[in-house]
Write a protein that holds these residues in place. Structure first.
Motif, short mmCIF file in Angstrom:
data_model
loop_
_atom_site.label_atom_id
_atom_site.label_comp_id
_atom_site.label_asym_id
_atom_site.label_seq_id
_atom_site.Cartn_x
_atom_site.Cartn_y
_atom_site.Cartn_z
N VAL A 42 -28.72 44.69 35.39
CA VAL A 42 -27.16 44.74 35.47
C VAL A 42 -26.49 44.85 34.20
CG1 VAL A 42 -25.01 44.08 36.69
CG2 VAL A 42 -27.03 43.93 37.77
N LEU A 81 -23.83 48.43 40.72
CA LEU A 81 -24.20 47.39 39.70
C LEU A 81 -24.67 48.02 38.49
CD1 LEU A 81 -25.28 44.31 41.68
CD2 LEU A 81 -23.04 44.67 40.94
N GLU A 82 -25.80 48.72 38.79
CA GLU A 82 -26.73 49.39 37.49
C GLU A 82 -26.06 50.41 36.85
OE1 GLU A 82 -30.28 50.13 39.29
OE2 GLU A 82 -30.83 47.99 39.70
#
Length: 885
Positions: free
Chosen positions: A676, A712-713
């Motif tokens: 993340v 998130l990534e």
């Protein structure tokens, strides 16, 4: 006594989550702090002489006369003013009853809190009650009736009319949120993309052509005649010559009225001679250039209301009048009628008081009467020429006796004109008989018809006509709301808000969100600055393009005006730490927690309060919520999380390097924290903590785990995406980090991160804040002394009540208490401080800028970055790929 400030709450607030309309007056009693009521000679008697109705106030005693008992035993003037403010509003026709008086935290200063119905009235009541209390203390006369009348007038000028008000009340009963859009009757029902609008009884679904037609009596009459609807014979005239021709054709008795008019303005009925016709023509011309001359239809006046093309109510209307008793004058008869408890000022009661004006005097003069005339017993004397309730008329509900033919005709008329809410005025001798059989006629078709006569008729059944409007706007299966996520806490609010907005945008929502940086609609900043208050929340909820709202809610707005919404679907509290203490009567962390606790307490029953299980005060908030609870924790072995899991509860954890969702005994790993970007390779523990409630929000809103993982990534920390939140700039020989850390808790979290980072020496640019306590600024200095090898003390752009030297001194004192020999440079200007650090940067150093005006600091650092890039990365044509030489 001195009023320090008056604030009006307009939503869930520190004082009450359920009572949204509260006045909060900060009052300094000054010398009266030493004089409770039992020490002021004659105070209790003077108060009861002025307000005998205060006997009904039970106060904390719990019995009638309880407040008087408190006064006689001795209570402080703030408490007295609270009760007076409530009572004078009640005397002015606004029945209010909730009040609290609490210590502000400064000797002699109190928060005086009480209900209001209309904000301007509430503010006036606060000032009036203070003046009245002072007069009672001084033993001087006070004109109470003047203040009460002013409150009545303020109420009538401020309040929604009875029709609009009834629709809003019905919406509230059904849980439909609403926002008043202007000072008149334009209101929004619902939020965002699911909003509808009303203005009086015209809706956003009402066709503009229908409104135009109803406003043009000539066109309306023509269309109805074409459709074989019985209408009075008549002509449109624009001059006295045309009037003469119309009179000759239509014959007496006549009605003369403007072609464009409402509320009975310019209408004269039952004209039987030329002189009266000329006077009536002149009166109508004042309203409209074109005037209708119609046959006066004998009968009674009926209003039939059609909503969504179905007849829902009918009323027989009678103009204001008096009936003679053979001994009383007309004025005495009017006074007697006005004594009816159902009559009040304006729209405050079922009926309106009969007001004697020039129109009344003119009608009496035509009949050879004056106010002193004594009518015969049983003689009816008409006082107004229309039956409007606002001029003192009365209404009788007759819905159940309307003949089916007349029902059919009215529903057909609504479709002919094209009005979803339509008021049809009919004159007939019997509404229970088909109109053609009585010789009656349709006189007018009205857009935006008044509801008052149907909601509260003087006789007959009241009809909930507003319910039919709501049924039309929001039929079964439709929704008025959009999902609302509210985020609060001391630190991490903005990052959490931005991350949730990103997750929901990736899911396909059109997101509106508010932050300390500004208001964003679909990632476009539309307002800049600290936008964490109720006005900014309303900005998002009023936007018709938004179908998902994420709202950062800070303490300032909550204390100043309450929340900008009543309920949310998800309420997040990131943490509670010492910050802004000593402001607005909030002196302790427990008080601050109560402020933040307004958010989870405002979550809908089916929604989720998402709470930090690692923070004792936040964890305790689960006891006061009425919604579901989800927890998050950085400790996978947290006893609180395990206890929650055994009950089948939902949590988000940082466990074994993963961002994980726990549901009961099951665990769903979303992604590794190092993957993340926001966590800076897992180094920023506080950023991992910010991710956890965002992940829970996505999950409870129905997003798939893969979608949450992808969001998130793909959320990259940057000046554009997360301005002022761990913005890293890699220069050739050194690094600069810019962060908004502005309190001891935030600085400690930053300290834990930079300890894991390369870079030496570590140079910190820090500042104190003028409206914080001395100990808070000292603590910032102490933490900075532990974090940095060198410190540059700058000064915030806004001093907030203290001098530059005072604030810098507090920081320096904190530094010296930990590291007396620490290298400290004082450069008050942030721009000059950053420039100094850059010019004196050594190879391998890390410069950390803690900024309060993020955009200015970012622009400066990016300018240095661009200047370096221009020097380092110049290229020639030979460097361009595939360029033919």
């Amino acid at each position: 006594m001195k009023i320090i400030e008056i604030n009006a709450m307009r939503g869930p607030n520190y004082w009450s989550v359920n009572r949204h309309k509260l006045i909060v007056m900060v009052l300094d009693l000054e010398e009266l702090e030493e004089l409770p009521t039992n020490k002021i000679d004659g105070f209790s008697k003077r108060m009861m002489d002025m307000f005998p109705s205060l006997m009904s106030h039970r106060c904390s005693v719990g019995t009638e006369g309880g407040f008087l008992q408190r006064v006689e035993e001795g209570t402080w003037m703030g408490h007295v003013i609270e009760h007076i403010a409530l009572e004078i509003q009640t005397l002015a026709g606004m029945n209010v009853g909730f009040g609290r008086t609490r210590d502000y935290g400064t000797k002699g200063v109190y928060n005086v809190v009480f209900d209001y119905m209309e904000e301007k009235v509430g503010r006036f009541a606060a000032r009036s009650a203070t003046r009245i209390a002072q007069a009672l203390v001084d033993g001087v006369a006070y004109d109470l009736e003047s203040d009460i009348q002013e409150m009545r007038e303020l109420r009538e000028g401020e309040r929604l009319g009875p029709s609009t008000g009834s629709i809003i009340e019905e919406a509230e009963h059904r849980g439909i949120p609403w926002i008043r859009l202007n000072k008149y009757s334009l209101c929004q029902l619902g939020y965002g993309a699911n909003q509808k609008r009303i203005q009086a009884t015209v809706t956003s679904q009402t066709g503009s052509i229908g409104v135009e037609l109803a406003g043009d009596k000539e066109d309306t009459k023509f269309l109805l005649e074409q459709a074989e609807v019985p209408v009075p014979k008549g002509d449109i005239v624009r001059s006295e010559e045309g009037l003469k021709d119309a009179v000759a054709r239509v014959k007496y008795p006549l009605v003369v009225k403007p072609i464009n008019g409402n509320h009975g303005r310019g209408i004269t009925a039952n004209i039987n001679n030329w002189d009266d016709a000329v006077v009536a023509f002149a009166a109508a011309k004042k309203v409209s250039n074109s005037v209708i001359v119609e046959k006066y239809i004998v009968g009674e006046d009926y209003r039939l209301l059609v909503i969504n093309y179905k007849l829902v109510a009918a009323a027989k209307r009678t103009a204001a009048h008096v009936k003679g008793d053979g001994k009383s004058s007309i004025q005495q008869l009017i006074d007697k009628v006005n004594e009816d408890p159902r009559r009040g000022y304006g729209h405050e009661k079922v009926l309106t008081r009969i007001d004697v004006n020039d129109l009344t005097l003119g009608i009496l003069e035509e009949k050879g009467l004056t106010l002193e005339s004594i009518p015969k017993k049983g003689e009816v004397v008409k006082l107004k020429d229309t039956a409007n309730l606002s001029t003192g008329g009365t209404a009788e509900d007759v819905t159940d006796i309307v003949h089916p033919y007349n029902v059919f005709m009215c529903e057909r008329i609504a479709r002919i004109i094209g009005l979803d809410i339509c008021g049809i005025d009919i004159m007939t001798t019997d509404i229970s008989t088909p109109l053609p059989e009585t010789g009656g006629a349709v006189l007018e078709v009205n857009a935006g018809p008044g509801f008052r006569m149907h909601l509260a008729p003087a006789e007959g059944l009241p009809r909930n006509v507003a319910g039919h409007v709501i049924d039309m706007l929001y039929p079964p299966g439709s929704t008025s709301r959009i999902p609302i996520v509210a985020v609060t806490g001391t630190n991490g609010k903005t990052t959490t808000t931005r991350l949730i907005a990103h997750i929901m945008k990736m899911r396909g929502y059109k997101v509106g969100y508010t932050t300390t940086d500004g208001v964003y609609i679909q990632n476009k900043m539309l307002q800049a600055g600290d936008c964490t208050g109720p006005n900014s929340a309303e900005f998002v909820l009023k936007d018709p393009t938004v179908d998902f709202a994420v709202l950062e809610c800070a303490r300032g707005g909550l204390l100043r005006a309450g929340l900008g919404f009543k309920k949310c679907d998800v309420g997040i509290v990131t943490n509670v730490a010492a910050d802004h203490l000593g402001l607005k009567g909030i002196h302790t962390i427990d008080q601050l927690a109560k402020v933040k606790g307004v958010i989870p307490e405002s979550v809908l029953p089916d929604g989720y309060a998402i709470l930090n299980a690692d923070d004792d005060r936040v964890y305790e908030m689960r006891k006061t919520v009425t919604s579901k609870v989800a927890l998050f924790s950085m400790d996978e072995n947290s006893a609180r999380i395990k206890k929650h899991a055994k009950k089948g509860g939902l949590s988000a954890l940082y466990e074994n390097g993963y961002i994980t969702i726990s549901k009961g005994e099951w665990k769903i790993r979303v992604t590794k924290a190092v993957n993340v970007p926001l966590t800076f390779g897992g180094k920023a523990a506080f950023m991992i903590q910010n991710v956890l409630p965002a992940v829970l929000t996505g999950y409870v809103q129905g997003l798939a785990i893969d979608d949450i993982k992808a969001a998130l990534e793909s959320f990259m920390p940057s000046p554009a995406q997360t301005p002022g939140r761990l913005n890293m700039f890699n220069f050739k020989d050194y690094q600069i980090m810019l962060d908004y850390a502005h309190n001891p808790a935030g600085l400690r979290a930053l300290k834990n991160m930079i300890e894991k980072m390369d870079g030496s020496p570590k140079i910190g640019i820090i500042a104190g804040i003028g409206d914080r306590r001395v100990e808070d600024n000292n603590e910032i200095g102490r933490v900075a002394a532990e974090m940095f090898d060198e410190i540059i003390i700058r000064q915030d752009k806004h001093l907030r009540g203290k001098t530059e030297q005072e604030i810098i001194g507090m920081i320096n004192d904190g530094i010296k208490s930990v590291a007396p020999d620490k290298k400290v440079t004082i450069i008050p200007s942030e721009k000059e401080a950053i420039t100094y650090a850059v010019k004196h940067a050594t190879k391998g150093c890390l410069i950390v800028v803690c900024s309060d005006v993020v955009p200015e600091a970012l622009n400066l650092v990016m300018k240095f970055k661009e200047e370096e890039a221009n020097k380092l990365y110049e290229f020639s044509k030979a460097d361009i790929p595939n360029l033919e030489q």
